[in-house]
Structure formats: structure tokens, C-alpha cells
Design a protein around this motif. Sequence first.
Motif, mmCIF file in Angstrom:
data_model
loop_
_atom_site.group_PDB
_atom_site.id
_atom_site.type_symbol
_atom_site.label_atom_id
_atom_site.label_comp_id
_atom_site.label_asym_id
_atom_site.label_seq_id
_atom_site.Cartn_x
_atom_site.Cartn_y
_atom_site.Cartn_z
ATOM 1 N N ARG A 25 0.785 -1.192 0.026
ATOM 2 C CA ARG A 25 -0.138 -0.006 0.067
ATOM 3 C C ARG A 25 0.748 1.404 0.241
ATOM 4 O O ARG A 25 0.266 2.373 -0.735
ATOM 5 N N TYR A 151 -4.425 -3.531 -7.652
ATOM 6 C CA TYR A 151 -4.472 -2.552 -6.685
ATOM 7 C C TYR A 151 -5.944 -2.857 -5.430
ATOM 8 O O TYR A 151 -5.812 -2.932 -4.452
ATOM 9 N N LEU A 152 -6.750 -3.420 -6.370
ATOM 10 C CA LEU A 152 -8.237 -3.528 -5.517
ATOM 11 C C LEU A 152 -7.894 -4.724 -4.471
ATOM 12 O O LEU A 152 -8.217 -4.735 -3.477
ATOM 13 N N TYR A 155 -5.914 -3.676 -1.301
ATOM 14 C CA TYR A 155 -6.654 -2.806 -0.477
ATOM 15 C C TYR A 155 -8.151 -3.550 0.073
ATOM 16 O O TYR A 155 -8.686 -2.918 0.807
ATOM 17 N N PHE A 164 -12.745 2.349 -2.068
ATOM 18 C CA PHE A 164 -11.504 2.912 -2.764
ATOM 19 C C PHE A 164 -12.094 4.326 -3.162
ATOM 20 O O PHE A 164 -13.426 4.549 -3.512
ATOM 21 N N THR A 165 -11.402 5.260 -3.597
ATOM 22 C CA THR A 165 -11.746 6.420 -4.310
ATOM 23 C C THR A 165 -11.326 6.366 -5.662
ATOM 24 O O THR A 165 -10.192 5.890 -5.943
ATOM 25 N N HIS A 168 -7.989 8.124 -6.986
ATOM 26 C CA HIS A 168 -6.704 7.495 -6.261
ATOM 27 C C HIS A 168 -6.237 6.301 -7.205
ATOM 28 O O HIS A 168 -5.299 6.279 -7.267
ATOM 29 N N LEU A 169 -7.429 5.467 -7.428
ATOM 30 C CA LEU A 169 -6.954 4.393 -8.262
ATOM 31 C C LEU A 169 -6.716 4.849 -9.577
ATOM 32 O O LEU A 169 -5.488 4.312 -10.195
ATOM 33 N N HIS A 275 -6.992 0.485 6.791
ATOM 34 C CA HIS A 275 -7.345 0.145 5.646
ATOM 35 C C HIS A 275 -8.533 -0.907 5.508
ATOM 36 O O HIS A 275 -8.825 -1.669 4.515
#
Length: 336
Positions: A25, A151-152, A155, A164-165, A168-169, A275
Motif C-alpha cells: 500500500r 490495486y483492488l 486494499y 476506494f476512491t 486515487h485508483l 485500511h
Amino acid sequence: MEDESTRRGPRRPLRLTAPQAKFLRQVWEYLATTRPGADADARLLALVCLLRAARTGVANVTSQDVRSLRVADPETTVSALTETGWLKTTPSAVLNSDAQTPAVCGLPEFVDNPWDVGAKVRTRVSGWSTGTLAHKALRKKSNGTRLAALYLTTYAAPGGGVDFTANHLIAACALDGVDELVSCLGELVTKGWLSDLPTVTATGVSAQLGEAVAPMAPEPPEEPSRPTEPRPVTADLTWPELDAVESVDERAKILVAGRESAVAEWVQAFRAEHHHGPNWAAVMAAHDWPPHSHPHGRAAETAFVLLAEEGWLDGLGRPYGLRPGARFAAGSGTDG
């Protein structure tokens, strides 16, 4: 004759431990802020180099490493990182290298191991990321989609829920805006990486890893510490006040009265630190509510339902999915 590995089916990367997930992260946060490379091809190579160089500031990279990432133009991809000075090497050095003589690529800001990453953690995360990107479900997918999947998963909370936002992704994975993000998410749903299209919430976007992928979600910290700030002032709440009320619903109202926004703010602080959302027991302990085992435990449990109904909390039905609700996100000045 089938061997044991065939009977068991395809293997998937094991889940990361909490320290390993923390490191990865940190990598995503760095990529979202620094943004090396302007497209997903260059960002994927930047991710690979950073995972290798995080402790020493040096990444050994070969021509095969770059080509195995399935980038459209290897020279352009390497140049995108070297021309800005982010990666200290040359495209020719990388693309003419091999396993016996790899290109020594420098990332000077990581020479002194600024994140204090252990050797085993770095090696494990690098290998896990490589295995995840090579997952059968991601084969022949764009590098933007593969990065979004990584990424997903990074997190995700235990159980596969991930909040998530979008911005940001997009920044972390170098996607070309919301349209490409929507396209990538649609591909991940089609391949089963996500169970369904993510939903927009008051605080961002909420998604769920598919059934086959959810076990890859990182482990939570063994003993998550509660954030010290912000901590709502609830010391004056005494359980004898609950004894004087017969209705469970009325007891729940006593527990939350005037504290709705503070509870949501505490949950938000917990998510920022860990997180993932806290379990109910952590919220109860932090706010001096009766625990599950207490005779008034039902009142505390009903308090969560009440806060959700009034829009202060959301995600009650998902493991580690508790988060602030729409009313808190809207910045309402009343707690009634």
C-alpha cells in the motif's frame, strides 16, 4: 494420470500478511503521488522496479522482464521512466540486457530503505504481485486492467470487500480517466475478479472481490490498535441509565444520542489507519458501550442499526466493511 496439483486445480497466490500488505500500500500511495510514467505500461514497469529497489535503491532489470509485461512498445515504456530521471539507466541498457548481465537501474531516493522494508517482506510482495498479475483471469487483459486488479486486491479487507476512491485508483494505475476505469472494472467483473460492478457510496466506491479471488485479500493486523484521535467523549455514559429503560430501542438511543457524528468519525479514523473497517466489538469498547456478553449488549448492537438507518454508518453486513455513512460524509452539523 492426473498429478496432485492438477486435481487441486490452478493455484492462486497466497494472501499477504498485514506487514506485507502495508508495504504494498505504501508503494501504491507513492505511485499515486509521484506518478512515474504517463500510461499503464510505464506505470507497470515502475511498479516492478520499485518493488525490486525499495530496500537498496537498485533494481536489476532485463529485456525479458520488460517484454514479459506485454507493453506495446518496450523502448517507449522504458524511456518514459528514464527521460524524467526517475529511473537511472538507459533504454538501450535495459533492452540489450539478459539474465547473466541485467541492467542495473537506480532509484536514488530508495538507497537508504526509507520505508524500513525487510528483505523477506520485499521479496514476498514482489513475488505475490508478479503471481497476481499473471493470474489466469488477467491473461490477455490490458495493463490498466491488470494494475486495477492488483490495486483492488491490495486494499481489500478480509472477506474481499474493498472501498476506494476513483481518483486515487486512476492516479495510482495511470488510467486515462473515469471512462478507462469503468472499462477496466467491467472487464474485472466479466472475468470474475469482482463479483459485480462497484457501487458509488457517500465516501467513495465500494466493490467486492469475486468468490475465487476473495481469499487473496490480505490478512488484517493480528491486534489492531485503536486510533487515539479522534476519540469521542463518552466517559459520562453510565449503564445504570440503561437499567432505567425497558425498551432495547430506547437503550440504543441513549447510547448514540449526541454521539452519532463522533462514532462515524472514529470509524473513519480506524479505516484510515488499518485500511478496513473495525468490528463491532472494537467500536463498543471505544465508546464505552456494553459488550455483546452484557445484558445490555443487544442495546449496543441495536445502536449500530440505528446509526445505519439514520445515515451515520454504512457497510454493516460486510466483513470489516463498516464505514461512515452518507450523512456524515455530507458534513451535517447536527447529530440528532
